[in-house]
Design a protein around this motif. Structure first.
Motif, mmCIF file in Angstrom:
data_model
loop_
_atom_site.group_PDB
_atom_site.id
_atom_site.type_symbol
_atom_site.label_atom_id
_atom_site.label_comp_id
_atom_site.label_asym_id
_atom_site.label_seq_id
_atom_site.Cartn_x
_atom_site.Cartn_y
_atom_site.Cartn_z
ATOM 1 N N SER A 1 -7.025 10.299 -4.952
ATOM 2 C CA SER A 1 -8.138 9.365 -4.793
ATOM 3 C C SER A 1 -7.849 8.053 -5.513
ATOM 4 O O SER A 1 -8.152 6.960 -5.008
ATOM 5 N N PHE A 2 -7.252 8.146 -6.696
ATOM 6 C CA PHE A 2 -6.915 6.956 -7.491
ATOM 7 C C PHE A 2 -5.829 6.153 -6.770
ATOM 8 O O PHE A 2 -5.929 4.928 -6.615
ATOM 9 N N ALA A 3 -4.781 6.834 -6.309
ATOM 10 C CA ALA A 3 -3.694 6.151 -5.613
ATOM 11 C C ALA A 3 -4.203 5.476 -4.343
ATOM 12 O O ALA A 3 -3.783 4.367 -3.998
ATOM 13 N N GLY A 4 -5.131 6.128 -3.642
ATOM 14 C CA GLY A 4 -5.650 5.564 -2.401
ATOM 15 C C GLY A 4 -6.419 4.281 -2.598
ATOM 16 O O GLY A 4 -6.210 3.288 -1.890
ATOM 17 N N VAL A 5 -7.313 4.256 -3.587
ATOM 18 C CA VAL A 5 -8.113 3.055 -3.804
ATOM 19 C C VAL A 5 -7.259 1.929 -4.380
ATOM 20 O O VAL A 5 -7.441 0.749 -4.039
ATOM 21 N N LEU A 6 -6.284 2.253 -5.229
ATOM 22 C CA LEU A 6 -5.394 1.229 -5.781
ATOM 23 C C LEU A 6 -4.478 0.669 -4.696
ATOM 24 O O LEU A 6 -4.182 -0.533 -4.674
ATOM 25 N N ALA A 7 -4.031 1.509 -3.769
ATOM 26 C CA ALA A 7 -3.174 1.051 -2.676
ATOM 27 C C ALA A 7 -3.899 0.043 -1.798
ATOM 28 O O ALA A 7 -3.327 -0.973 -1.390
ATOM 29 N N SER A 8 -5.150 0.297 -1.513
ATOM 30 C CA SER A 8 -5.928 -0.642 -0.705
ATOM 31 C C SER A 8 -6.141 -1.947 -1.442
ATOM 32 O O SER A 8 -6.020 -3.031 -0.869
ATOM 33 N N ALA B 1 0.835 -1.206 0.000
ATOM 34 C CA ALA B 1 0.000 0.000 0.000
ATOM 35 C C ALA B 1 0.866 1.251 0.000
ATOM 36 O O ALA B 1 0.623 2.202 -0.763
ATOM 37 N N GLY B 2 1.907 1.272 0.843
ATOM 38 C CA GLY B 2 2.780 2.439 0.902
ATOM 39 C C GLY B 2 3.533 2.675 -0.395
ATOM 40 O O GLY B 2 3.709 3.824 -0.822
ATOM 41 N N LEU B 3 3.956 1.592 -1.045
ATOM 42 C CA LEU B 3 4.686 1.734 -2.306
ATOM 43 C C LEU B 3 3.788 2.279 -3.405
ATOM 44 O O LEU B 3 4.234 3.082 -4.240
ATOM 45 N N ILE B 4 2.524 1.867 -3.416
ATOM 46 C CA ILE B 4 1.574 2.416 -4.396
ATOM 47 C C ILE B 4 1.400 3.913 -4.179
ATOM 48 O O ILE B 4 1.382 4.709 -5.137
ATOM 49 N N VAL C 1 4.230 -2.925 -8.359
ATOM 50 C CA VAL C 1 4.055 -3.368 -6.975
ATOM 51 C C VAL C 1 3.587 -4.823 -6.924
ATOM 52 O O VAL C 1 4.021 -5.596 -6.056
ATOM 53 N N ALA C 2 2.705 -5.222 -7.847
ATOM 54 C CA ALA C 2 2.224 -6.605 -7.862
ATOM 55 C C ALA C 2 3.371 -7.586 -8.083
ATOM 56 O O ALA C 2 3.451 -8.631 -7.414
ATOM 57 N N ILE C 3 4.258 -7.270 -9.016
ATOM 58 C CA ILE C 3 5.394 -8.157 -9.307
ATOM 59 C C ILE C 3 6.370 -8.187 -8.129
ATOM 60 O O ILE C 3 6.852 -9.258 -7.733
ATOM 61 N N GLY D 1 -4.536 0.701 -18.183
ATOM 62 C CA GLY D 1 -3.484 1.436 -18.878
ATOM 63 C C GLY D 1 -3.088 2.685 -18.107
ATOM 64 O O GLY D 1 -3.656 2.995 -17.073
ATOM 65 N N GLY D 2 -2.110 3.389 -18.604
ATOM 66 C CA GLY D 2 -1.680 4.621 -17.970
ATOM 67 C C GLY D 2 -0.811 4.378 -16.755
ATOM 68 O O GLY D 2 -0.386 3.265 -16.454
ATOM 69 N N GLY D 3 -0.548 5.475 -16.003
ATOM 70 C CA GLY D 3 0.328 5.407 -14.861
ATOM 71 C C GLY D 3 -0.156 4.471 -13.782
ATOM 72 O O GLY D 3 0.643 3.791 -13.126
ATOM 73 N N ALA D 4 -1.484 4.428 -13.554
ATOM 74 C CA ALA D 4 -2.021 3.557 -12.511
ATOM 75 C C ALA D 4 -1.722 2.099 -12.804
ATOM 76 O O ALA D 4 -1.373 1.333 -11.899
ATOM 77 N N PHE D 5 -1.847 1.714 -14.055
ATOM 78 C CA PHE D 5 -1.576 0.321 -14.418
ATOM 79 C C PHE D 5 -0.108 -0.014 -14.181
ATOM 80 O O PHE D 5 0.218 -1.073 -13.635
ATOM 81 N N TRP D 6 0.783 0.890 -14.563
ATOM 82 C CA TRP D 6 2.203 0.607 -14.389
ATOM 83 C C TRP D 6 2.600 0.607 -12.921
ATOM 84 O O TRP D 6 3.409 -0.220 -12.481
ATOM 85 N N ALA D 7 2.031 1.505 -12.135
ATOM 86 C CA ALA D 7 2.307 1.501 -10.698
ATOM 87 C C ALA D 7 1.814 0.214 -10.059
ATOM 88 O O ALA D 7 2.535 -0.428 -9.281
ATOM 89 N N GLY D 8 0.584 -0.184 -10.396
ATOM 90 C CA GLY D 8 0.040 -1.421 -9.857
ATOM 91 C C GLY D 8 0.823 -2.635 -10.304
ATOM 92 O O GLY D 8 1.036 -3.581 -9.523
#
Length: 416
Positions: A201-208, A186-189, A400-402, A390-397
């Motif tokens: 808001s996007f980073a928060g929901v993706l982090a959870s 979560a912190g890394l996201i 962190v997933a890997i 796609g976009g930055g959210a996909f690459w951030a996720g």
């Protein structure tokens, strides 16, 4: 107008013009639930001047109401007859997959064990192929949509397999690994969200979602950070995409590294992003791995309140500027009920009300519930939906997933 799924709480915006009848049936893309969206009927009462000065206002209202059609009744939900075809299909698919697995094992058991060619893998592949080639009729999806709640009921019943001693057996190291990857992910996201210029808001929901267990965590965090529907959808798609990849990849990676059943269960329960995919992947590896993965995943899900509170404080500090966020109320309303049921049955087992012999009697039922859940996971996986990631959210996720998957593998191999 805005509509909401009664089962999972997912919200959608629907154009009123699409409702050409009194109501239409809408299918939730999150949980597969089918519900009715009713057409709004607006009454417009003309003013007394327009109806004539000699008319009484009460008479105008009564007359105008008579001119309007009666409000459309809320459509009744699907009945038992609507669910039966899909339930029968799930039963037949499971039966066929079990027989196919047994047949292949009798022909070449070494090949089956090496490549994990069991009924779980067959059900997932068949469901995904069916949904994404010829498609599945809506008449069958009513019953198939019950697979996911049955999977959660199976998880609840599995509480009888464990006692409080099983939680103690995980030990400090196991709990520390779970906590590290829940809060670390979560912190890394949140850190990468700034680098990839994501909205808070996007980073928060993706982090959870990445940190805990996917869909449930995303839905719990979304109201806290005031996430838009599109941000929730993108987060869910990202975790489902990587969860699907890990679901099939983990068993073969585990075999290549010679993981024990316990190690693999701990890895799946820590590294795979979505609860249903955790159990599916571990079931491919073995029944003991499935049970351990369920326990690790449940403990991870318990982290929802703590992670959502962490994200709430982070969000208030960055975005809301001191705005009060009712995080506790939101968490209480969104916390997965099946986790509570699981721990209630753990207490029942610990008090001696149920024994291991009692669980063995109902274990076949649990296996069938899980099998129906695997059918639902496969049949609800629409590959075309994954294209929207796609976009930055996909690459951030993705990053962190890997990291979460392979870093947890290393620690589990070292310490467990």
């Amino acid at each position: 107008m805005n509509i909401q799924c009664a089962r999972c709480g997912a919200q959608y915006r629907l154009d009123d013009r699409r409702i050409t009848r009194d109501f239409i049936r809408v299918k939730c893309t999150n949980c597969g639930n089918v519900f009715a969206a009713q057409k709004r009927v607006e009454r417009i009462i003309e003013s007394p001047m327009e109806r004539g000065k000699s008319e009484n206002i009460r008479e105008q209202v009564v007359a105008r109401r008579r001119e309007q059609p009666a409000p459309a009744r809320a459509a009744a939900g699907p009945g038992m007859a609507d669910y039966m075809p899909g339930m029968i299909v799930m039963f037949l698919l499971t039966l066929a997959a079990i027989y196919l697995g047994n047949f292949l094992k009798s022909v070449n058991p070494d090949l089956v064990n090496r490549f994990h060619l069991n009924y779980v893998l067959f059900l997932l592949v068949i469901g995904i192929a069916w949904r994404n080639t010829i498609g599945i009729p809506d008449s069958l999806m009513y019953g198939i949509s019950l697979g996911r709640p049955l999977l959660k009921i199976g998880i609840i019943i599995m509480g009888l397999r464990f006692g409080l001693g099983a939680l103690a057996d995980i030990g400090f190291i196991g709990l520390a690994i779970i906590a590290l990857f829940v809060f670390g992910s979560a912190g890394l996201i949140l850190f990468l969200g700034k680098k990839f210029e994501m909205a808070d808001s996007f980073a928060g929901v993706l982090a959870s979602a990445i940190g805990i267990c996917g869909v449930s965590a995303a839905i719990a965090a979304a109201p806290v950070v005031k996430a838009r529907d599109t941000e929730i959808a993108y987060s869910i798609v990202t975790i489902i995409l990587w969860g699907l990849i890990f679901l099939f990849a983990f068993p073969y990676i585990g075999s290549a590294f010679g993981l024990t059943q316990y190690q693999f269960g701990a890895w799946a329960g820590t590294g795979i992003l979505n609860s249903g995919q955790v159990i599916a992947s571990a079931s491919i590896y073995g029944k003991e791995a499935r049970d351990i993965a369920t326990l690790y995943n449940i403990i991870r899900v318990i982290g929802i309140p703590f992670v959502v509170l962490f994200i709430a404080f982070w969000y208030v500090g960055r975005e809301a500027k001191g705005e009060k966020v009712a995080a506790g109320e939101i968490i209480f309303s969104k916390f997965p009920i099946f986790v509570i049921g699981f721990f209630v049955l753990i207490v029942v087992r610990s008090l001696g009300i149920a024994t291991s012999a009692d669980y063995k009697l109902i274990d076949p039922i649990v296996n069938w519930f899980f099998a129906f859940g695997f059918v639902a996971i496969g049949c609800n996986t629409l590959l075309s939906d994954l294209k929207i990631a796609g976009g930055g959210a996909f690459w951030a996720g993705s990053i962190v997933a890997i990291i979460k998957a392979f870093a947890s593998l290393i620690l589990i191999m070292i310490f467990l």
